[in-house]
Design a protein around this motif. Structure first.
Motif, PDB file in Angstrom:
ATOM      1  N   ASN A  38     -33.712 -51.964   8.643  1.00 52.66           N
ATOM      2  CA  ASN A  38     -32.891 -53.349   8.628  1.00 52.66           C
ATOM      3  C   ASN A  38     -32.865 -53.664  10.186  1.00 52.66           C
ATOM      4  OD1 ASN A  38     -30.562 -52.049   9.627  1.00 52.66           O
ATOM      5  ND2 ASN A  38     -29.726 -51.523   7.741  1.00 52.66           N
ATOM      6  N   LYS A  39     -32.113 -54.919  10.476  1.00 54.43           N
ATOM      7  CA  LYS A  39     -32.101 -55.200  11.712  1.00 54.43           C
ATOM      8  C   LYS A  39     -31.340 -54.265  12.801  1.00 54.43           C
ATOM      9  CE  LYS A  39     -31.582 -59.707  13.692  1.00 54.43           C
ATOM     10  NZ  LYS A  39     -30.706 -61.068  13.244  1.00 54.43           N
ATOM     11  N   GLU A  40     -30.109 -53.743  12.275  1.00 56.29           N
ATOM     12  CA  GLU A  40     -29.644 -53.041  13.125  1.00 56.29           C
ATOM     13  C   GLU A  40     -30.177 -51.849  13.463  1.00 56.29           C
ATOM     14  OE1 GLU A  40     -25.360 -50.501  12.452  1.00 56.29           O
ATOM     15  OE2 GLU A  40     -25.288 -52.611  11.925  1.00 56.29           O
ATOM     16  N   GLU A  41     -31.040 -51.107  12.478  1.00 54.88           N
ATOM     17  CA  GLU A  41     -31.731 -49.838  12.641  1.00 54.88           C
ATOM     18  C   GLU A  41     -32.716 -50.056  13.374  1.00 54.88           C
ATOM     19  OE1 GLU A  41     -30.879 -47.755   8.194  1.00 54.88           O
ATOM     20  OE2 GLU A  41     -32.519 -49.211   8.526  1.00 54.88           O
ATOM     21  N   LEU A  42     -33.490 -51.156  13.359  1.00 47.38           N
ATOM     22  CA  LEU A  42     -34.637 -51.511  14.363  1.00 47.38           C
ATOM     23  C   LEU A  42     -34.150 -51.823  15.918  1.00 47.38           C
ATOM     24  CD1 LEU A  42     -37.513 -52.320  14.818  1.00 47.38           C
ATOM     25  CD2 LEU A  42     -36.782 -54.686  14.062  1.00 47.38           C
ATOM     26  N   ARG A  43     -32.764 -52.339  16.063  1.00 44.47           N
ATOM     27  CA  ARG A  43     -32.284 -52.522  17.235  1.00 44.47           C
ATOM     28  C   ARG A  43     -32.090 -51.183  17.948  1.00 44.47           C
ATOM     29  NH1 ARG A  43     -28.299 -57.656  16.692  1.00 44.47           N
ATOM     30  NH2 ARG A  43     -29.872 -59.287  16.994  1.00 44.47           N
ATOM     31  N   ARG A  44     -31.542 -50.311  17.048  1.00 44.40           N
ATOM     32  CA  ARG A  44     -30.958 -49.005  17.707  1.00 44.40           C
ATOM     33  C   ARG A  44     -32.272 -48.114  17.973  1.00 44.40           C
ATOM     34  NH1 ARG A  44     -26.971 -48.116  13.977  1.00 44.40           N
ATOM     35  NH2 ARG A  44     -28.462 -47.430  12.429  1.00 44.40           N
ATOM     36  N   GLU A  45     -33.245 -48.166  17.226  1.00 46.14           N
ATOM     37  CA  GLU A  45     -34.609 -47.784  17.338  1.00 46.14           C
ATOM     38  C   GLU A  45     -35.231 -48.017  18.805  1.00 46.14           C
ATOM     39  OE1 GLU A  45     -37.362 -44.723  17.166  1.00 46.14           O
ATOM     40  OE2 GLU A  45     -35.564 -44.858  15.913  1.00 46.14           O
ATOM     41  N   LEU A  46     -35.157 -49.435  18.918  1.00 44.50           N
ATOM     42  CA  LEU A  46     -35.998 -49.881  20.008  1.00 44.50           C
ATOM     43  C   LEU A  46     -35.100 -49.849  21.426  1.00 44.50           C
ATOM     44  CD1 LEU A  46     -36.829 -53.471  18.711  1.00 44.50           C
ATOM     45  CD2 LEU A  46     -38.633 -51.829  19.625  1.00 44.50           C
ATOM     46  N   LYS A  47     -33.661 -49.588  21.266  1.00 48.29           N
ATOM     47  CA  LYS A  47     -32.979 -49.489  22.331  1.00 48.29           C
ATOM     48  C   LYS A  47     -33.066 -47.717  22.780  1.00 48.29           C
ATOM     49  CE  LYS A  47     -28.259 -50.352  23.814  1.00 48.29           C
ATOM     50  NZ  LYS A  47     -27.004 -50.616  23.171  1.00 48.29           N
ATOM     51  N   LYS A  48     -33.381 -46.746  21.712  1.00 52.40           N
ATOM     52  CA  LYS A  48     -33.646 -45.522  22.227  1.00 52.40           C
ATOM     53  C   LYS A  48     -35.128 -45.285  22.811  1.00 52.40           C
ATOM     54  CE  LYS A  48     -33.448 -42.511  18.465  1.00 52.40           C
ATOM     55  NZ  LYS A  48     -34.007 -41.609  17.487  1.00 52.40           N
ATOM     56  N   VAL A  49     -36.230 -46.171  22.518  1.00 51.81           N
ATOM     57  CA  VAL A  49     -37.197 -46.250  22.985  1.00 51.81           C
ATOM     58  C   VAL A  49     -37.170 -46.743  24.291  1.00 51.81           C
ATOM     59  CG1 VAL A  49     -39.682 -47.137  22.980  1.00 51.81           C
ATOM     60  CG2 VAL A  49     -38.764 -46.116  20.983  1.00 51.81           C
ATOM     61  N   LEU A  50     -36.481 -47.721  24.625  1.00 52.52           N
ATOM     62  CA  LEU A  50     -36.133 -48.256  26.019  1.00 52.52           C
ATOM     63  C   LEU A  50     -35.595 -47.303  27.205  1.00 52.52           C
ATOM     64  CD1 LEU A  50     -35.351 -52.105  25.182  1.00 52.52           C
ATOM     65  CD2 LEU A  50     -37.514 -51.180  26.154  1.00 52.52           C
ATOM     66  N   HIS A  51     -34.706 -46.840  26.441  1.00 52.22           N
ATOM     67  CA  HIS A  51     -33.813 -45.602  27.224  1.00 52.22           C
ATOM     68  C   HIS A  51     -34.852 -44.577  27.704  1.00 52.22           C
ATOM     69  CE1 HIS A  51     -29.642 -47.210  27.450  1.00 52.22           C
ATOM     70  NE2 HIS A  51     -29.944 -47.524  26.087  1.00 52.22           N
ATOM     71  N   GLY A  52     -35.693 -44.391  26.693  1.00 49.01           N
ATOM     72  CA  GLY A  52     -36.684 -43.357  27.196  1.00 49.01           C
ATOM     73  C   GLY A  52     -37.622 -43.614  28.144  1.00 49.01           C
ATOM     74  N   ILE A  53     -37.920 -44.670  28.431  1.00 51.08           N
ATOM     75  CA  ILE A  53     -38.946 -44.892  29.584  1.00 51.08           C
ATOM     76  C   ILE A  53     -38.337 -44.462  31.025  1.00 51.08           C
ATOM     77  CG2 ILE A  53     -40.095 -46.855  30.566  1.00 51.08           C
ATOM     78  CD1 ILE A  53     -39.954 -48.491  27.909  1.00 51.08           C
ATOM     79  N   LEU A 110     -30.039 -61.981  32.149  1.00 52.57           N
ATOM     80  CA  LEU A 110     -29.613 -60.893  33.117  1.00 52.57           C
ATOM     81  C   LEU A 110     -29.821 -59.818  32.435  1.00 52.57           C
ATOM     82  CD1 LEU A 110     -26.481 -62.711  34.416  1.00 52.57           C
ATOM     83  CD2 LEU A 110     -28.806 -63.007  35.385  1.00 52.57           C
ATOM     84  N   SER A 111     -30.954 -58.853  33.046  1.00 51.63           N
ATOM     85  CA  SER A 111     -31.051 -57.692  32.445  1.00 51.63           C
ATOM     86  C   SER A 111     -30.270 -56.558  32.459  1.00 51.63           C
ATOM     87  CB  SER A 111     -32.499 -57.194  32.938  1.00 51.63           C
ATOM     88  OG  SER A 111     -32.582 -57.330  34.413  1.00 51.63           O
ATOM     89  N   LEU A 112     -30.302 -55.619  31.318  1.00 47.18           N
ATOM     90  CA  LEU A 112     -29.241 -54.452  31.745  1.00 47.18           C
ATOM     91  C   LEU A 112     -30.319 -53.135  31.910  1.00 47.18           C
ATOM     92  CD1 LEU A 112     -27.889 -54.672  27.858  1.00 47.18           C
ATOM     93  CD2 LEU A 112     -26.711 -54.968  30.303  1.00 47.18           C
ATOM     94  N   PRO A 113     -29.812 -52.259  32.463  1.00 47.52           N
ATOM     95  CA  PRO A 113     -30.506 -51.073  33.197  1.00 47.52           C
ATOM     96  C   PRO A 113     -32.044 -50.698  32.790  1.00 47.52           C
ATOM     97  CG  PRO A 113     -28.366 -50.747  33.422  1.00 47.52           C
ATOM     98  CD  PRO A 113     -28.247 -51.866  32.507  1.00 47.52           C
ATOM     99  N   TYR A 114     -31.947 -50.803  31.098  1.00 52.98           N
ATOM    100  CA  TYR A 114     -33.104 -50.404  30.464  1.00 52.98           C
ATOM    101  C   TYR A 114     -33.870 -51.321  29.945  1.00 52.98           C
ATOM    102  CZ  TYR A 114     -30.016 -51.684  26.706  1.00 52.98           C
ATOM    103  OH  TYR A 114     -29.344 -52.378  25.962  1.00 52.98           O
ATOM    104  N   GLU A 115     -33.791 -52.721  30.255  1.00 55.85           N
ATOM    105  CA  GLU A 115     -34.532 -53.681  30.103  1.00 55.85           C
ATOM    106  C   GLU A 115     -35.474 -54.011  31.302  1.00 55.85           C
ATOM    107  OE1 GLU A 115     -31.584 -56.120  27.036  1.00 55.85           O
ATOM    108  OE2 GLU A 115     -31.374 -56.265  29.056  1.00 55.85           O
ATOM    109  N   VAL A 116     -36.257 -54.950  30.910  1.00 61.54           N
ATOM    110  CA  VAL A 116     -37.448 -55.579  31.636  1.00 61.54           C
ATOM    111  C   VAL A 116     -36.578 -56.189  32.848  1.00 61.54           C
ATOM    112  CG1 VAL A 116     -39.209 -57.478  32.120  1.00 61.54           C
ATOM    113  CG2 VAL A 116     -39.204 -55.957  30.026  1.00 61.54           C
ATOM    114  N   GLU A 117     -36.581 -55.937  33.975  1.00 60.72           N
ATOM    115  CA  GLU A 117     -35.899 -56.184  35.026  1.00 60.72           C
ATOM    116  C   GLU A 117     -36.295 -57.715  35.754  1.00 60.72           C
ATOM    117  OE1 GLU A 117     -33.621 -57.197  37.844  1.00 60.72           O
ATOM    118  OE2 GLU A 117     -33.375 -55.226  37.407  1.00 60.72           O
TER     119      GLU A 117
END
Length: 76
Positions: free
Chosen positions: A2-17, A49-56
């Motif tokens: 679902n949408k919430e799970e997808l967001r959580r997974e993408l956030k995890k991937v972004l934090h890993g970069i 306005l980007s968060l630290p783990y997003e595209v600047e």
């Protein structure tokens, strides 16, 4: 998934970069956007306005202002 799970997974991937990789990828994304005909011809652009783990987006916003564009951001 679902949408919430997808967001959580993408956030995890972004934090890993790693930061240096994120900065380089952000630069490329912004360069690509700045070179598009739609961006060049727009007088108003909507960014975020980007968060630290997003595209600047800071340099992109500054570039848009220097080009005389109005920049709008979502208010939450």
């Amino acid at each position: 998934m679902n949408k919430e799970e997808l967001r959580r997974e993408l956030k995890k991937v972004l934090h890993g970069i790693k930061q240096d990789k994120r900065i380089e990828k952000s630069r490329k994304v912004c360069e690509n956007l700045l070179s598009t005909p739609n961006f060049k011809s727009s007088s108003v652009v909507m960014l975020y306005l980007s968060l630290p783990y997003e595209v600047e987006t800071r340099d992109l916003i500054l570039s848009a202002w220097k080009m005389g564009k109005t920049v709008v951001v979502p208010r939450i």
